[in-house]
Design an enzyme around this catalytic site. Structure first.
Site, short mmCIF file in Angstrom:
data_model
loop_
_atom_site.label_atom_id
_atom_site.label_comp_id
_atom_site.label_asym_id
_atom_site.label_seq_id
_atom_site.Cartn_x
_atom_site.Cartn_y
_atom_site.Cartn_z
N HIS A 366 42.32 33.53 50.26
CA HIS A 366 42.14 33.66 48.81
C HIS A 366 43.29 33.01 48.06
CE1 HIS A 366 41.30 35.97 44.98
NE2 HIS A 366 42.60 35.74 44.84
N GLU A 367 44.51 33.39 48.39
CA GLU A 367 45.66 32.93 47.61
C GLU A 367 45.90 31.42 47.77
OE1 GLU A 367 46.86 34.60 45.37
OE2 GLU A 367 46.38 36.65 45.87
N HIS A 370 43.82 29.19 45.68
CA HIS A 370 44.25 28.93 44.30
C HIS A 370 44.95 27.58 44.22
CE1 HIS A 370 43.12 32.48 42.12
NE2 HIS A 370 43.73 33.29 42.96
N TYR A 381 43.24 29.59 33.86
CA TYR A 381 43.26 30.97 34.36
C TYR A 381 43.11 31.96 33.20
CZ TYR A 381 44.24 34.47 37.89
OH TYR A 381 44.13 35.53 38.77
N GLU A 390 39.19 32.74 40.06
CA GLU A 390 39.33 33.87 40.99
C GLU A 390 38.19 33.90 42.00
OE1 GLU A 390 41.23 36.61 41.94
OE2 GLU A 390 42.77 35.41 41.00
N ASP A 452 39.31 40.93 32.38
CA ASP A 452 40.32 40.38 33.25
C ASP A 452 39.63 39.47 34.27
OD1 ASP A 452 41.83 40.56 36.01
OD2 ASP A 452 43.32 41.04 34.47
N HIS A 454 39.92 38.95 37.29
CA HIS A 454 39.58 39.54 38.58
C HIS A 454 38.25 40.29 38.52
CE1 HIS A 454 43.94 38.93 38.73
NE2 HIS A 454 43.77 38.74 40.03
#
Length: 552
Positions: A366-367, A370, A381, A390, A452, A454
């Site tokens: 996931h990270e 980005h 973002y 996300e 948000d 997320h």
């Protein structure tokens, strides 16, 4: 900024994000993960699939495109004050080029002015995808407010995130084209740390004529020896022998290194070394020298690299063959993980009591995804584009987990199920029915962009699950799912392998920094058409899956 989950809801998330009432019932319908795992690269023979480029070939294409940039700018109708700067080039198997450009106006960066030019093998321009279709033209390049005023506003905004910085890192004049009519603006960056220890890199865009804040976003984006990992069992790790000492340094994947911050929050820390090339114990430890978290991080990095390489022909996050690096033991009981473009590095906290590191496989995928987004579409973002940013990381993080085919962490459509952030064994997010986390959106509505990122990501996560697996109840790798649709219509999935190819092609050749959900539908339909044809089942299913999440 893209830490794994929302900064301002961390406290409540850890104790109060609950699964929706009612357990999902298994229908006995089982889909085999192994049937799809190697097939992730099955679309490689398709004419519109991206082809692997050597570093020299990619550099040559970029240099040629830059040499031709002035002519390209004229041919696509840009003004005399506008110039194009090549960011990347993707080449399809049939020779089609997709050249991604940043733009300047009178020498100033145009934020939100990025575009992609699609060129056939013959050299004929087939189309242009723009982040903003409005013409870039401003009446004056003279600001009506001072840079100091813009910096003051940015510092104030950063303080709401817990930053203790009293000054900005500087302001520069830009053209803001992220939304609406392009205007002269200031971009101000404020560094420091947020109140939970996450690095702060707040970018604030201020109208240079009125002083009005136009936009803000975070620049920090939330994740052969033997590794005895916490989450993935015993795995093989590519290491380096220096003299008589082994280093957690993978020379086969762009030079990825894993460093120990020993609870610090800045710098690189120290490279992990070992005498016997066995890393970790398989158990969590609060020790700042613990190797187990490092083994998980190194494993996550190598699987993410291999997933992108073998699935899409992408060589590293920037597609230039250069590996990022990872840092573990960040901060003290830091319950998050994040990607940072400025250091081109991945960072993991140790979680509550420093014994629950956020180093699971899907978090790593996931990270680091980005970073891929940042170096391709550059999705802003914030708002709907932030939700797509996300979701892209959730989608590819899931792809990494399935690709790894690890018996200790089998592939699923759950996000963060291993790290137990909620404290009750439940995942952080669910792709089949995102609202089960208590905050994510199952379907698009006009208010999604105010959530948000997320939680607004739920719409795209739900789309991807439906596109891959379809609607209704089923069991995959022992996990029960039951995915609903907004319109009540059944959706039959096309398989995860094809869904991944479509999302990747859309991200790398059709999405821009300002893509919203409506534009994402168009981008993925363009990708499906290029890969499989506009009359194909895959194209029709993309349309049906978006309709099923109320994106029309």
């Amino acid at each position: 900024m893209s830490p794994l989950y929302a900064r301002h809801k961390r406290t409540t998330l850890a104790v109060a994000t609950a699964v929706a009432a009612g357990a999902l019932l298994s229908t006995g319908l089982t889909t085999s993960a192994s049937a799809q795992t190697p097939a992730e690269s099955g679309a490689r023979h398709l004419a519109a699939a991206p082809t692997a480029l050597s570093a020299a070939a990619r550099t040559s294409l970029i240099q040629q495109a830059q040499a031709d940039a002035a002519g390209t700018a004229r041919s696509i109708g840009l003004g005399a004050k506008e110039k194009l700067v090549v960011k990347d080039v993707v080449k399809d198997a049939d020779g089609t080029l997709h050249t991604r450009y940043e733009r300047t106006y009178a020498g100033l960066p145009v934020l939100g002015g990025d575009l992609i030019v699609h060129t056939a093998k013959s050299g004929r321009t087939e189309g242009v995808t723009k982040a903003n279709k409005a013409a870039v033209k401003v009446a004056s390049l003279k600001p009506q407010i001072t840079a100091a005023k813009a910096e003051k506003q940015a510092v104030s905004a950063a303080k709401t995130l817990g930053s203790a910085k009293s000054t900005a890192d500087g302001a520069r004049k830009v053209i803001w084209a992220g939304s609406g009519k392009p205007v002269l603006a200031y971009e101000t960056v404020v560094g420091g740390l947020q109140d939970d220890g996450t690095p702060n890199q707040l970018h604030v865009i201020t109208d240079a004529a009125t002083g009005k804040k136009l936009f803000e976003y975070q620049g920090i984006e939330n994740a052969t020896g033997t590794g005895k990992t916490l989450y993935s069992g015993t795995v093989s790790l590519s290491t380096n022998l220096s003299g008589s000492t082994y280093q957690l340094y993978d020379t086969t994947r762009g030079g990825h290194k894993t460093y120990n911050l020993a609870h610090g929050t800045s710098g690189t820390g120290s490279l992990f070394t070992d005498a016997d090339n066995v890393w970790g114990t398989g158990a969590a430890s609060s020790s700042s020298t613990d190797q187990t978290a490092a083994a998980d991080a190194a494993y996550g990095a190598q699987e993410t690299w291999d997933f992108y390489k073998n699935t899409f022909g992408r060589s590293g996050i920037k597609n230039n063959g250069v590996g990022a690096y990872s840092r573990v033991h960040y901060g003290n009981s830091y319950v998050n993980a994040f990607w940072d473009d400025s250091c081109f590095c991945m960072t993991y906290g140790d979680g509550s009591s420093n014994t629950h590191p956020l180093t699971s496989l899907d978090v790593a995928g996931h990270e680091m995804s980005h970073g891929v987004t940042s170096n391709t579409a550059g999705l802003n973002y914030s708002g709907e584009s932030g939700g797509l940013n996300e979701a892209t990381s959730d989608i590819f993080g899931t792809g990494v987990e399935f690709y790894a085919n690890n018996a200790s962490d089998v592939g699923d459509y759950l996000i963060g199920e291993k790290i137990n952030i909620n404290g009750d064994g439940t995942p952080l997010r669910y792709m089949d029915k995102p609202s089960k986390d208590g905050g994510s959106a199952d379907y698009w509505s006009s208010s999604v962009g105010s959530k948000d990122v997320h939680y607004s990501s739920g719409v795209a996560n739900h789309f991807f699950y439906l596109l891959s697996e379809g609607s209704g109840a089923k069991t995959i790798n022992g996990v029960s799912y039951n995915s609903p649709t907004y319109n009540g219509a059944a959706v039959t999935g096309i398989g995860r392998a094809k869904a991944l190819q479509i999302w990747y092609k859309a991200l790398t050749t059709y999405m821009t920094s300002t893509t919203n959900y409506k534009a994402a539908r168009t981008a993925t339909l363009n990708a499906a058409s290029a890969l499989y044809g506009s009359t194909s089942t895959e194209y029709k299913t993309v349309a049906a899956a978006w309709t099923a999440v109320n994106v029309n």
